[in-house]
Design a protein around this motif. Structure first.
Motif, mmCIF file in Angstrom:
data_model
loop_
_atom_site.group_PDB
_atom_site.id
_atom_site.type_symbol
_atom_site.label_atom_id
_atom_site.label_comp_id
_atom_site.label_asym_id
_atom_site.label_seq_id
_atom_site.Cartn_x
_atom_site.Cartn_y
_atom_site.Cartn_z
ATOM 1 N N ALA A 103 0.823 -1.212 0.000
ATOM 2 C CA ALA A 103 0.000 0.000 0.000
ATOM 3 C C ALA A 103 0.857 1.262 0.000
ATOM 4 O O ALA A 103 0.533 2.239 -0.678
ATOM 5 N N ALA A 104 1.968 1.238 0.728
ATOM 6 C CA ALA A 104 2.847 2.414 0.778
ATOM 7 C C ALA A 104 3.461 2.685 -0.595
ATOM 8 O O ALA A 104 3.520 3.839 -1.047
ATOM 9 N N ALA A 105 3.889 1.625 -1.279
ATOM 10 C CA ALA A 105 4.459 1.795 -2.616
ATOM 11 C C ALA A 105 3.383 2.292 -3.586
ATOM 12 O O ALA A 105 3.654 3.144 -4.435
ATOM 13 N N ARG A 106 2.160 1.765 -3.450
ATOM 14 C CA ARG A 106 1.064 2.226 -4.309
ATOM 15 C C ARG A 106 0.867 3.731 -4.165
ATOM 16 O O ARG A 106 0.734 4.452 -5.143
ATOM 17 N N GLU A 107 0.868 4.201 -2.924
ATOM 18 C CA GLU A 107 0.662 5.630 -2.694
ATOM 19 C C GLU A 107 1.825 6.455 -3.242
ATOM 20 O O GLU A 107 1.614 7.532 -3.799
ATOM 21 N N GLU A 108 3.054 5.950 -3.109
ATOM 22 C CA GLU A 108 4.202 6.666 -3.663
ATOM 23 C C GLU A 108 4.117 6.732 -5.184
ATOM 24 O O GLU A 108 4.395 7.769 -5.793
ATOM 25 N N ILE A 109 3.708 5.636 -5.802
ATOM 26 C CA ILE A 109 3.551 5.607 -7.256
ATOM 27 C C ILE A 109 2.491 6.616 -7.688
ATOM 28 O O ILE A 109 2.684 7.370 -8.644
ATOM 29 N N LEU A 110 1.376 6.651 -6.964
ATOM 30 C CA LEU A 110 0.322 7.623 -7.298
ATOM 31 C C LEU A 110 0.806 9.063 -7.127
ATOM 32 O O LEU A 110 0.509 9.927 -7.955
ATOM 33 N N GLU A 111 1.553 9.324 -6.068
ATOM 34 C CA GLU A 111 2.088 10.681 -5.862
ATOM 35 C C GLU A 111 2.992 11.090 -7.013
ATOM 36 O O GLU A 111 2.912 12.210 -7.520
ATOM 37 N N ARG A 112 3.863 10.169 -7.446
ATOM 38 C CA ARG A 112 4.762 10.471 -8.573
ATOM 39 C C ARG A 112 3.973 10.662 -9.857
ATOM 40 O O ARG A 112 4.301 11.528 -10.666
#
Length: 151
Positions: A103-112
């Protein structure tokens, strides 16, 4: 939530309650709803959501619930709806469900993805961003590159 998504959830829930055998083999329901114009991937997401909901009702009386883990489902923000294509968002959910990202990586990907949003972000750019995030975390990003591995 969109009216389309709510309609799909209503249709799936009603059919699963009326015809319990569909819970064992949902293929006829997926085919029927696809013929009605719903995307098969959306139908599968709705089926998964309804099953998790039913499972939550069965376990509601548990004395001490375990930690809440990400199910890979989350509501999209207005900015995400504009900037990230449904296919790209679906790819993220599939990557998370497959255990490639958390979930943390998903959110980082979305932010980028939102940071580079001049035009709608599609699946290819989400794959590239996913690969970069995984590589930055010291993980091989090849799983994010293989669209066939998630089907």
């Amino acid at each position: 939530m969109s009216d389309t998504w709510l309609g799909l959830l209503h249709a799936v829930t009603g059919r699963l309650l009326a015809e319990r055998q569909l819970r064992l083999d949902p293929a006829p329901l997926v085919e029927e709803l696809a013929a009605d114009g719903y995307e098969p991937a959306d139908v599968m997401l709705a089926l998964a959501w309804v099953e998790r909901f039913f499972a939550g009702l069965r376990h509601e009386g548990a004395a001490e619930p375990g930690p809440v883990a990400s199910s890979g489902l989350r509501a999209r923000t207005a900015e995400e709806l504009v900037c990230v294509s449904p296919g790209a968002f679906g790819l993220l959910l599939r990557l998370e469900h497959a255990g490639v990202i958390d979930a943390a990586a998903r959110e980082e990907i979305l932010e980028r993805a939102l940071a580079v949003c001049d035009d709608e972000v599609g699946e290819e750019l989400i794959r590239a961003i996913s690969r970069d995030v995984l590589e930055a975390a010291g993980r091989d990003g090849s799983a994010a590159d293989d669209p066939g591995a998630l089907h």
